[in-house]
Design a protein around this motif. Structure first.
Motif, PDB file in Angstrom:
ATOM      1  N   TYR A  51      49.163  45.638  31.834  1.00 46.90           N
ATOM      2  CA  TYR A  51      49.796  46.192  33.033  1.00 46.90           C
ATOM      3  C   TYR A  51      48.735  46.203  34.134  1.00 46.90           C
ATOM      4  CZ  TYR A  51      53.756  48.055  30.300  1.00 46.90           C
ATOM      5  OH  TYR A  51      54.868  48.198  29.508  1.00 46.90           O
ATOM      6  N   GLU A  52      49.158  45.997  35.372  1.00 50.82           N
ATOM      7  CA  GLU A  52      48.203  46.073  36.467  1.00 50.82           C
ATOM      8  C   GLU A  52      48.882  46.470  37.764  1.00 50.82           C
ATOM      9  OE1 GLU A  52      45.323  47.037  37.407  1.00 50.82           O
ATOM     10  OE2 GLU A  52      44.513  45.641  35.908  1.00 50.82           O
ATOM     11  N   SER A  53      48.170  47.263  38.567  1.00 50.31           N
ATOM     12  CA  SER A  53      48.684  47.681  39.866  1.00 50.31           C
ATOM     13  C   SER A  53      48.357  46.610  40.898  1.00 50.31           C
ATOM     14  CB  SER A  53      48.050  49.022  40.273  1.00 50.31           C
ATOM     15  OG  SER A  53      46.644  48.875  40.374  1.00 50.31           O
ATOM     16  N   PRO A  54      49.082  46.569  42.021  1.00 53.39           N
ATOM     17  CA  PRO A  54      48.852  45.510  43.014  1.00 53.39           C
ATOM     18  C   PRO A  54      47.454  45.514  43.616  1.00 53.39           C
ATOM     19  CG  PRO A  54      50.366  47.193  43.852  1.00 53.39           C
ATOM     20  CD  PRO A  54      50.225  47.432  42.395  1.00 53.39           C
ATOM     21  N   HIS A  55      46.882  46.692  43.858  1.00 54.90           N
ATOM     22  CA  HIS A  55      45.579  46.726  44.512  1.00 54.90           C
ATOM     23  C   HIS A  55      44.428  46.386  43.576  1.00 54.90           C
ATOM     24  CE1 HIS A  55      45.980  50.807  42.823  1.00 54.90           C
ATOM     25  NE2 HIS A  55      44.671  50.806  42.759  1.00 54.90           N
ATOM     26  N   ARG A  56      44.695  46.272  42.275  1.00 53.00           N
ATOM     27  CA  ARG A  56      43.652  45.904  41.321  1.00 53.00           C
ATOM     28  C   ARG A  56      43.869  44.520  40.720  1.00 53.00           C
ATOM     29  NH1 ARG A  56      43.465  50.442  36.949  1.00 53.00           N
ATOM     30  NH2 ARG A  56      42.048  48.924  36.042  1.00 53.00           N
ATOM     31  N   LEU A  57      44.937  43.843  41.118  1.00 50.65           N
ATOM     32  CA  LEU A  57      45.291  42.572  40.486  1.00 50.65           C
ATOM     33  C   LEU A  57      44.198  41.516  40.667  1.00 50.65           C
ATOM     34  CD1 LEU A  57      47.445  40.895  38.972  1.00 50.65           C
ATOM     35  CD2 LEU A  57      48.276  40.151  41.218  1.00 50.65           C
ATOM     36  N   LYS A  58      43.680  41.352  41.882  1.00 53.12           N
ATOM     37  CA  LYS A  58      42.678  40.312  42.134  1.00 53.12           C
ATOM     38  C   LYS A  58      41.444  40.502  41.258  1.00 53.12           C
ATOM     39  CE  LYS A  58      44.040  39.574  46.959  1.00 53.12           C
ATOM     40  NZ  LYS A  58      43.602  39.650  48.378  1.00 53.12           N
ATOM     41  N   GLU A  59      40.936  41.728  41.209  1.00 53.12           N
ATOM     42  CA  GLU A  59      39.744  41.992  40.398  1.00 53.12           C
ATOM     43  C   GLU A  59      40.019  41.750  38.928  1.00 53.12           C
ATOM     44  OE1 GLU A  59      36.660  42.559  41.494  1.00 53.12           O
ATOM     45  OE2 GLU A  59      37.539  42.184  43.466  1.00 53.12           O
ATOM     46  N   ALA A  60      41.217  42.115  38.487  1.00 52.17           N
ATOM     47  CA  ALA A  60      41.573  41.892  37.083  1.00 52.17           C
ATOM     48  C   ALA A  60      41.607  40.401  36.769  1.00 52.17           C
ATOM     49  CB  ALA A  60      42.927  42.533  36.779  1.00 52.17           C
ATOM     50  N   LEU A  61      42.192  39.608  37.656  1.00 50.51           N
ATOM     51  CA  LEU A  61      42.277  38.163  37.434  1.00 50.51           C
ATOM     52  C   LEU A  61      40.897  37.510  37.466  1.00 50.51           C
ATOM     53  CD1 LEU A  61      45.480  37.305  39.510  1.00 50.51           C
ATOM     54  CD2 LEU A  61      45.241  37.273  37.018  1.00 50.51           C
ATOM     55  N   LYS A  62      40.015  37.980  38.334  1.00 48.46           N
ATOM     56  CA  LYS A  62      38.645  37.460  38.362  1.00 48.46           C
ATOM     57  C   LYS A  62      37.962  37.732  37.025  1.00 48.46           C
ATOM     58  CE  LYS A  62      37.886  38.099  43.342  1.00 48.46           C
ATOM     59  NZ  LYS A  62      37.132  38.889  44.374  1.00 48.46           N
ATOM     60  N   ALA A  63      38.151  38.929  36.502  1.00 48.59           N
ATOM     61  CA  ALA A  63      37.530  39.296  35.223  1.00 48.59           C
ATOM     62  C   ALA A  63      38.131  38.493  34.074  1.00 48.59           C
ATOM     63  CB  ALA A  63      37.705  40.790  34.980  1.00 48.59           C
ATOM     64  N   ILE A  64      39.441  38.264  34.127  1.00 47.24           N
ATOM     65  CA  ILE A  64      40.097  37.470  33.083  1.00 47.24           C
ATOM     66  C   ILE A  64      39.578  36.040  33.109  1.00 47.24           C
ATOM     67  CG2 ILE A  64      42.304  36.487  32.343  1.00 47.24           C
ATOM     68  CD1 ILE A  64      43.625  39.089  33.317  1.00 47.24           C
ATOM     69  N   GLU A  65      39.409  35.484  34.315  1.00 49.40           N
ATOM     70  CA  GLU A  65      38.905  34.114  34.431  1.00 49.40           C
ATOM     71  C   GLU A  65      37.508  34.000  33.835  1.00 49.40           C
ATOM     72  OE1 GLU A  65      39.096  30.710  37.825  1.00 49.40           O
ATOM     73  OE2 GLU A  65      37.967  32.521  38.372  1.00 49.40           O
ATOM     74  N   LYS A  66      36.663  34.996  34.069  1.00 50.21           N
ATOM     75  CA  LYS A  66      35.318  34.977  33.495  1.00 50.21           C
ATOM     76  C   LYS A  66      35.357  35.052  31.970  1.00 50.21           C
ATOM     77  CE  LYS A  66      32.752  36.960  37.388  1.00 50.21           C
ATOM     78  NZ  LYS A  66      31.912  38.094  37.843  1.00 50.21           N
ATOM     79  N   ALA A  67      36.325  35.780  31.449  1.00 49.03           N
ATOM     80  CA  ALA A  67      36.395  36.005  30.006  1.00 49.03           C
ATOM     81  C   ALA A  67      37.010  34.837  29.243  1.00 49.03           C
ATOM     82  CB  ALA A  67      37.179  37.277  29.717  1.00 49.03           C
ATOM     83  N   VAL A  68      38.030  34.206  29.815  1.00 44.64           N
ATOM     84  CA  VAL A  68      38.765  33.173  29.059  1.00 44.64           C
ATOM     85  C   VAL A  68      38.712  31.803  29.721  1.00 44.64           C
ATOM     86  CG1 VAL A  68      40.346  34.938  28.197  1.00 44.64           C
ATOM     87  CG2 VAL A  68      41.017  33.569  30.175  1.00 44.64           C
ATOM     88  N   GLY A  69      38.125  31.706  30.918  1.00 41.30           N
ATOM     89  CA  GLY A  69      38.127  30.444  31.640  1.00 41.30           C
ATOM     90  C   GLY A  69      39.359  30.322  32.517  1.00 41.30           C
ATOM     91  N   GLY A  70      39.398  29.273  33.321  1.00 43.80           N
ATOM     92  CA  GLY A  70      40.475  29.137  34.288  1.00 43.80           C
ATOM     93  C   GLY A  70      41.706  28.416  33.792  1.00 43.80           C
ATOM     94  N   THR A  71      41.620  27.771  32.608  1.00 45.42           N
ATOM     95  CA  THR A  71      42.735  26.936  32.159  1.00 45.42           C
ATOM     96  C   THR A  71      43.714  27.648  31.226  1.00 45.42           C
ATOM     97  OG1 THR A  71      41.421  26.077  30.298  1.00 45.42           O
ATOM     98  CG2 THR A  71      41.349  24.844  32.366  1.00 45.42           C
ATOM     99  N   ARG A  72      43.392  28.864  30.820  1.00 48.49           N
ATOM    100  CA  ARG A  72      44.293  29.617  29.924  1.00 48.49           C
ATOM    101  C   ARG A  72      45.610  29.895  30.658  1.00 48.49           C
ATOM    102  NH1 ARG A  72      43.325  33.507  25.588  1.00 48.49           N
ATOM    103  NH2 ARG A  72      41.205  32.638  25.438  1.00 48.49           N
ATOM    104  N   GLN A  73      46.723  29.757  29.967  1.00 50.23           N
ATOM    105  CA  GLN A  73      48.034  30.006  30.565  1.00 50.23           C
ATOM    106  C   GLN A  73      48.277  31.501  30.751  1.00 50.23           C
ATOM    107  OE1 GLN A  73      50.567  27.646  31.600  1.00 50.23           O
ATOM    108  NE2 GLN A  73      48.686  26.421  31.526  1.00 50.23           N
ATOM    109  N   ILE A  74      48.881  31.844  31.883  1.00 50.76           N
ATOM    110  CA  ILE A  74      49.168  33.251  32.192  1.00 50.76           C
ATOM    111  C   ILE A  74      50.466  33.316  32.982  1.00 50.76           C
ATOM    112  CG2 ILE A  74      47.874  33.206  34.369  1.00 50.76           C
ATOM    113  CD1 ILE A  74      46.993  36.096  33.798  1.00 50.76           C
ATOM    114  N   VAL A  75      51.162  34.421  32.847  1.00 52.70           N
ATOM    115  CA  VAL A  75      52.382  34.657  33.622  1.00 52.70           C
ATOM    116  C   VAL A  75      52.251  36.011  34.304  1.00 52.70           C
ATOM    117  CG1 VAL A  75      54.893  34.827  33.599  1.00 52.70           C
ATOM    118  CG2 VAL A  75      53.734  33.331  31.966  1.00 52.70           C
TER     119      VAL A  75
END
Length: 293
Positions: free
Chosen positions: A171-195
């Motif tokens: 779950y994520e709030s709108p004002h934290r979405l960008k930071e969460a996605l940046k952290a996810i990209e660092k953790a799993v890379g940019g090619t992992r599928q997400i919805v």
């Protein structure tokens, strides 16, 4: 083992009902949920200002009391005392299932410790609603909820999630979405599928399907609005070796590298390569964690 037969007459004590509420569309309330809220002696609500809108819409006049994460222990004791005295309480959250990302769990535990009957009702749930429409594997799945707010704790949580074979749900709030996605990209890379599932069941419901990098690009270019549920594909390269390497799962990345260096007499360069493979992380992430960049 203690047995609870939810629909037999209670000898002592009241009943705690866990009542799901709509996550957006009021038509998603069930007939049973409405009946339980009408017949209850008291409704314990996460936010009375929010729940009163629901009650007014369905003309429910049951007395309401607030019970949320900032409530002190006295409110918990008050509710348990009422249940012990034979009252029926309907516990509701702002939206969806009680005790998922709200304090309902503590009340359930306290009630069960007093052998008070706890009866769950089925109903709306954002995580499963998003999962079944995501297009990613619906089973097995791993529900995490909200990521930690602090960078270190969030990074460590994502490092563990990155190794999971299951589809995972956040779950994520709108004002934290960008930071969460940046952290996810660092953790799993940019090619992992997400919805990115936005404003579920509401007028502006939207599903954004693609890679993590594409999701981050979207978030950087658009005005982010609404509550989000994130469905992330699992790690297809994960295998049963995770069980063999369980010794390092409680360590930070830096601690893991240091342990490998000490145990196997490896240079930091070679240890970083090994940790990268064991954790399924990008080399730059392990390098940065070890050198504290």
């Amino acid at each position: 083992m203690k047995s609870q037969k939810s629909f037999e007459q209670q000898v002592t004590g009241g009943i705690l009902y866990l009542v799901p509420t709509p996550i957006g569309n009021l038509e998603d309330i069930t007939f049973r949920a409405l009946r339980v809220m009408k017949e209850a002696d008291l409704i314990a609500a996460e936010d009375t200002r929010n729940t009163i809108k629901l009650l007014n819409h369905f003309e429910i006049s049951t007395k309401m009391i607030s019970y949320h994460q900032h409530s002190d222990g006295g409110r918990l004791e008050e509710l348990v005392d009422k249940l012990s005295a034979g009252e029926t309480i309907a516990l509701v959250s702002d939206a969806g299932m009680p005790s998922i990302s709200d304090p309902g769990f503590e009340l359930v535990q306290a009630a069960l410790s007093k052998e008070i009957t706890v009866v769950p009702l089925p109903g709306a749930n954002a995580a499963l609603t998003a999962l079944i429409a995501s297009g990613l594997a619906p089973q097995p799945f791993y529900f995490y909820g909200f990521l930690p707010r602090q960078n270190k704790e969030r990074r460590e949580a994502l490092q563990k999630l990155a190794r999971r074979q299951e589809t995972w749900i956040l779950y994520e709030s709108p004002h934290r979405l960008k930071e969460a996605l940046k952290a996810i990209e660092k953790a799993v890379g940019g090619t992992r599928q997400i919805v990115l599932c936005r404003e579920l069941t509401k007028r502006y419901e939207e599903f954004l399907r693609g890679t993590v990098s594409e999701a981050l690009e979207w978030a950087n270019e658009q005005e982010v609005r609404g509550e989000f549920c994130l469905i992330v594909a699992g790690n297809e390269q994960a295998d049963d070796s995770d069980e063999e390497t369980a010794w390092w799962q409680a360590l930070s990345v830096k601690e893991h590298v240091e342990q490998v260096m000490a145990q196997q007499s490896l240079t930091s360069k070679d240890a970083i390569k090994q940790v990268m493979k064991e954790r399924g992380l990008p080399k730059r992430e392990v390098y940065a964690a070890y050198h504290e960049i």
